[in-house]
Design a protein around this motif. Structure first.
Motif, PDB file in Angstrom:
ATOM      1  N   ALA A  56       9.900  53.105 -16.350  1.00 45.97           N
ATOM      2  CA  ALA A  56       9.603  54.080 -17.483  1.00 45.97           C
ATOM      3  C   ALA A  56       8.398  54.555 -17.579  1.00 45.97           C
ATOM      4  N   LEU A  57       7.625  54.794 -16.575  1.00 49.21           N
ATOM      5  CA  LEU A  57       6.359  55.165 -16.742  1.00 49.21           C
ATOM      6  C   LEU A  57       6.280  56.706 -16.927  1.00 49.21           C
ATOM      7  N   ASP A  58       7.402  57.200 -16.523  1.00 46.09           N
ATOM      8  CA  ASP A  58       7.746  58.753 -16.332  1.00 46.09           C
ATOM      9  C   ASP A  58       9.141  58.935 -16.540  1.00 46.09           C
ATOM     10  N   ARG A  59       9.660  60.084 -16.671  1.00 49.93           N
ATOM     11  CA  ARG A  59      11.217  60.337 -16.850  1.00 49.93           C
ATOM     12  C   ARG A  59      11.643  60.988 -15.995  1.00 49.93           C
ATOM     13  N   ALA A  60      12.956  60.943 -15.488  1.00 48.81           N
ATOM     14  CA  ALA A  60      13.635  61.820 -14.638  1.00 48.81           C
ATOM     15  C   ALA A  60      13.922  63.333 -15.214  1.00 48.81           C
ATOM     16  N   ASN A  61      14.347  64.230 -13.936  1.00 42.07           N
ATOM     17  CA  ASN A  61      14.824  65.356 -14.782  1.00 42.07           C
ATOM     18  C   ASN A  61      16.591  65.203 -14.904  1.00 42.07           C
ATOM     19  N   GLU A  62      17.174  64.488 -13.966  1.00 38.71           N
ATOM     20  CA  GLU A  62      18.619  64.323 -13.755  1.00 38.71           C
ATOM     21  C   GLU A  62      18.952  63.233 -13.457  1.00 38.71           C
ATOM     22  N   GLY A  69      19.840  46.685 -19.296  1.00 36.10           N
ATOM     23  CA  GLY A  69      20.764  47.019 -20.287  1.00 36.10           C
ATOM     24  C   GLY A  69      20.399  48.291 -20.980  1.00 36.10           C
ATOM     25  N   TYR A  70      19.189  48.853 -20.707  1.00 31.31           N
ATOM     26  CA  TYR A  70      18.723  50.176 -21.473  1.00 31.31           C
ATOM     27  C   TYR A  70      19.178  51.143 -20.751  1.00 31.31           C
ATOM     28  N   ASP A  71      19.620  52.277 -21.206  1.00 33.55           N
ATOM     29  CA  ASP A  71      19.933  53.384 -20.878  1.00 33.55           C
ATOM     30  C   ASP A  71      18.711  54.578 -20.873  1.00 33.55           C
ATOM     31  N   LEU A  72      17.921  54.514 -19.739  1.00 32.24           N
ATOM     32  CA  LEU A  72      16.315  55.351 -19.856  1.00 32.24           C
ATOM     33  C   LEU A  72      16.516  56.757 -20.188  1.00 32.24           C
ATOM     34  N   SER A  73      17.739  57.169 -19.511  1.00 31.01           N
ATOM     35  CA  SER A  73      17.670  58.650 -19.853  1.00 31.01           C
ATOM     36  C   SER A  73      18.043  59.141 -21.063  1.00 31.01           C
ATOM     37  N   LYS A  74      18.395  58.303 -21.981  1.00 30.63           N
ATOM     38  CA  LYS A  74      19.144  58.498 -23.252  1.00 30.63           C
ATOM     39  C   LYS A  74      17.916  57.988 -24.160  1.00 30.63           C
ATOM     40  N   MET A  75      17.075  57.075 -24.046  1.00 29.58           N
ATOM     41  CA  MET A  75      16.184  56.718 -24.988  1.00 29.58           C
ATOM     42  C   MET A  75      14.994  57.378 -25.218  1.00 29.58           C
ATOM     43  N   ARG A  80       8.999  50.010 -26.199  1.00 35.73           N
ATOM     44  CA  ARG A  80       9.637  48.505 -26.224  1.00 35.73           C
ATOM     45  C   ARG A  80      10.208  48.070 -25.186  1.00 35.73           C
ATOM     46  N   PHE A  81      11.036  49.064 -24.327  1.00 34.86           N
ATOM     47  CA  PHE A  81      11.720  48.802 -23.158  1.00 34.86           C
ATOM     48  C   PHE A  81      10.655  48.190 -22.150  1.00 34.86           C
ATOM     49  N   ARG A  82       9.503  48.810 -22.113  1.00 34.97           N
ATOM     50  CA  ARG A  82       8.571  48.735 -21.033  1.00 34.97           C
ATOM     51  C   ARG A  82       7.901  47.262 -21.440  1.00 34.97           C
TER      52      ARG A  82
END
Ligand SMILES: Nc1ncnc2c1ncn2[C@@H]1O[C@H](COP(=O)(O)OP(=O)(O)O)[C@@H](O)[C@H]1O
Ligand SMILES: [Mg+2]
Length: 223
Positions: A56-62, A69-75, A80-82
């Motif tokens: 989660a240093l960067d976000r995906a486009n799709e 257990g974390y949904d990274l695309s929705k957070m 905190r996750f990191r």
């Protein structure tokens, strides 16, 4: 999410430069808790981008990416996750040059609720683990390459992560020092059940893992 999987990725895409560079072009991947996986592939194939998405240093486009257990695309807030789940080790250690080795190892603990006394105690234990306690007062510039990378390992462990992401951690080291670093990481995976994901271009290094994933043009070609 399958309980055994610490990472589940579906059709993940990441592009740069207004979509002209497709760094990740539909990645599907599952990794089990406690697994040791290596990621190989030519330069520019998307290995670091994939690692950055998992951490989660960067976000995906799709696409979907679920980690621990974390949904990274929705957070919205990924800090905190990191700080709870991820330890990063880069090719060039990324230590802060003008503070001591000990202070560098303490940094990830600021995100967690440690007292300064607890922080110091844990940082010293970690430096003992990488056999650098005697150099804790030095600045990183006064260490050898291998020593710096051992400090980086201690720092990556400071928040007790469930996943360690290592991006060519031995790429800048001579082979003997590199072997020592690899043994340290391997024993972490064996003794602490840490999930270890390591990018490397070295087939000998890759073969130490339980599984090798090959990335080519932003896709996984072998899993
Ligand atoms: N921040 C960025 N901005 C623009 N392009 C990038 C960025 N990060 C990576 N890329 C491009 O994305 C592709 C994949 O890069 P990367 O994941 O670093 O590959 P690898 O780690 O396998 O060498 C490359 O074409 C690279 O130039
Ligand atoms: Mg890379």
């Amino acid at each position: 999410m399958n309980n055994e999987n610490i990472i589940e990725i579906r059709e993940l895409k990441k592009s740069f430069e207004n979509g002209t560079i497709k760094a990740l072009d539909g990645i599907n991947l599952e990794i089990k808790r406690g697994e040791y996986v290596s990621i190989i592939g030519p330069s520019g194939s998307g290995k670091s981008t994939l690692l950055n998405m998992i951490g989660a240093l960067d976000r995906a486009n799709e696409g979907e990416i679920k980690v621990a257990g974390y949904d990274l695309s929705k957070m919205r807030d990924l800090n905190r996750f990191r700080s709870q789940e991820i330890g990063f080790i880069f090719q060039l250690h990324n230590l802060i040059p003008n503070i001591t080795v000990l202070e560098n190892v303490e940094i990830p603990m600021y995100e967690i609720n440690y007292s300064s006394k607890e922080m110091r105690k844990r940082a010293m234990e970690l430096l003992e683990y990488v056999e650098l306690l005697d150099k804790m007062k030095r600045k990183p510039t006064a260490l050898s390459g291998g020593e710096r990378q051992r400090v980086a390992i201690a720092r990556a462990l400071a928040n007790n992560p469930s996943i360690i992401l290592a991006d060519e951690p031995t790429g800048s080291l001579d082979s003997r020092t590199g072997q020592m670093i690899l043994q340290r990481l391997k024993s972490l995976h064996e003794k602490e059940n840490v999930t270890l994901i390591m990018v490397t271009h070295d087939m000998n290094v890759a073969s130490m893992a339980e599984r090798t994933i090959e990335v080519l043009d932003g896709k996984i070609v072998q899993n």
